[in-house]
Design a protein around this motif. Sequence first.
Motif, PDB file in Angstrom:
ATOM      1  N   HIS A   1      19.318  11.299  39.510  1.00 55.45           N
ATOM      2  CA  HIS A   1      20.061  11.271  40.760  1.00 55.45           C
ATOM      3  C   HIS A   1      21.210  10.297  40.524  1.00 55.45           C
TER       4      HIS A   1
ATOM      5  N   TRP B   1      21.504  14.484  47.300  1.00 55.74           N
ATOM      6  CA  TRP B   1      20.809  14.744  46.031  1.00 55.74           C
ATOM      7  C   TRP B   1      19.915  15.976  46.125  1.00 55.74           C
ATOM      8  N   ALA B   2      19.312  16.177  47.289  1.00 54.40           N
ATOM      9  CA  ALA B   2      18.432  17.339  47.476  1.00 54.40           C
ATOM     10  C   ALA B   2      19.195  18.649  47.296  1.00 54.40           C
TER      11      ALA B   2
ATOM     12  N   GLU C   1      20.035  10.727  49.781  1.00 53.54           N
ATOM     13  CA  GLU C   1      18.881  11.542  49.408  1.00 53.54           C
ATOM     14  C   GLU C   1      19.082  12.989  49.826  1.00 53.54           C
TER      15      GLU C   1
ATOM     16  N   MET D   1      11.340   9.071  44.567  1.00 55.86           N
ATOM     17  CA  MET D   1      12.298  10.084  44.138  1.00 55.86           C
ATOM     18  C   MET D   1      11.773  10.808  42.900  1.00 55.86           C
ATOM     19  N   SER D   2      12.146  12.097  42.773  1.00 54.39           N
ATOM     20  CA  SER D   2      11.641  12.891  41.662  1.00 54.39           C
ATOM     21  C   SER D   2      12.324  12.555  40.335  1.00 54.39           C
ATOM     22  N   LYS D   3      13.517  11.980  40.413  1.00 54.88           N
ATOM     23  CA  LYS D   3      14.263  11.627  39.202  1.00 54.88           C
ATOM     24  C   LYS D   3      14.727  10.179  39.311  1.00 54.88           C
TER      25      LYS D   3
ATOM     26  N   ASP E   1      18.894  15.247  34.889  1.00 55.75           N
ATOM     27  CA  ASP E   1      17.901  14.218  34.558  1.00 55.75           C
ATOM     28  C   ASP E   1      17.923  13.019  35.495  1.00 55.75           C
TER      29      ASP E   1
END
Length: 344
Positions: free
Chosen positions: A42, A121-122, A118, A1-3, A40
């Motif tokens: 998820h 969140w996207a 996910e 995940m990016s965060k 900042d």
Amino acid sequence: MSKPILVIKFGTASITHQNGDLDETVIAGIARQVAELHQDYHIVLVSSGAVAAGKQFLRQYNGTISERKAAAAIGNPLLLNKYSRYFAPYNIAVAQSLCERTHFSDRNQFLQLKRTYEELWASNIIPIANENDVVSSLELKFSDNDELATLIAVGFGASLLLFSTSVAGVLDREGKVVPQIDVIDKAALGLADKEKSALGLGGMVSKLTFARLATRMGIRVVIFGIRTEDGILNAIAGKTGTLCLPQPCSMPARKKWLASGSLVTGRIQIDAGAQKALEKRHSLLAVGVKAVLEKFECGEVIEIVNEDQVAIAVGRAKIASDVLDTHHKAQNTEVAHADDIVLL
């Protein structure tokens, strides 16, 4: 995940007045603070309060199971509507996620749930999870939403789990907040007040018990008071509440799920020799099993206890308990493979 992933649990007593009505001032504060964190992290919110919000509409409410289910059916849309209303000024949409125990005990269902989050969140949508009280059976219920929040945090690999309470944190015998707990042991658990809220199901015992599981899985946990000023933001900053330190954990995601999310259906007792073998990461053989305490089928998750009846591991059974009874003395009959055993 990016965060990193942040899970925040709000109990009934945290977000309601004494009469059970939703406290909109608290919910507005939650929305404001979570909006600051939204870029900042998820975020998953786990919120109780549906039963409390809905029970006032029932003619006679005495707290029976069927009445709780009816109250939840009424209260769930009311609860989500309040959150949606107070997040709207920040241009944040929320989504309802009604969870059942099988969403975590069945790994395929769990992975579907994870993919759904996910996807939310996207699109910068915050899922708000709660137990699906309307259909949950007594045998397959979460013990409370502290457990649900912990299973989400562990299963999704969260870096931080927050438990909100109606008090400022874990209190010592003098009523002062304990700022940090290094290891949640028997002494730490002894700090918890055994009384439960009149509105909710949990209490400090529950929070510390599930914080213990989360910290063992490498997650930082903070137990804080939602009614303290900027409680969420200050809890994350380490300025308020009780910080429970994460323990070193290199366990892969599948074993974390096995240790926390899987539904234990059987129970066996093993001897000292088998316990030593497990501690050396060996498989469990039938010869080391002293007794089958609760029956199970092949493929089910079992709890493994030692000679003192202390749970030391969970594992996925390679054989059914009936087969184990007939092969009890067989030297090489494998009850659970080392890859499917997690030490507790």
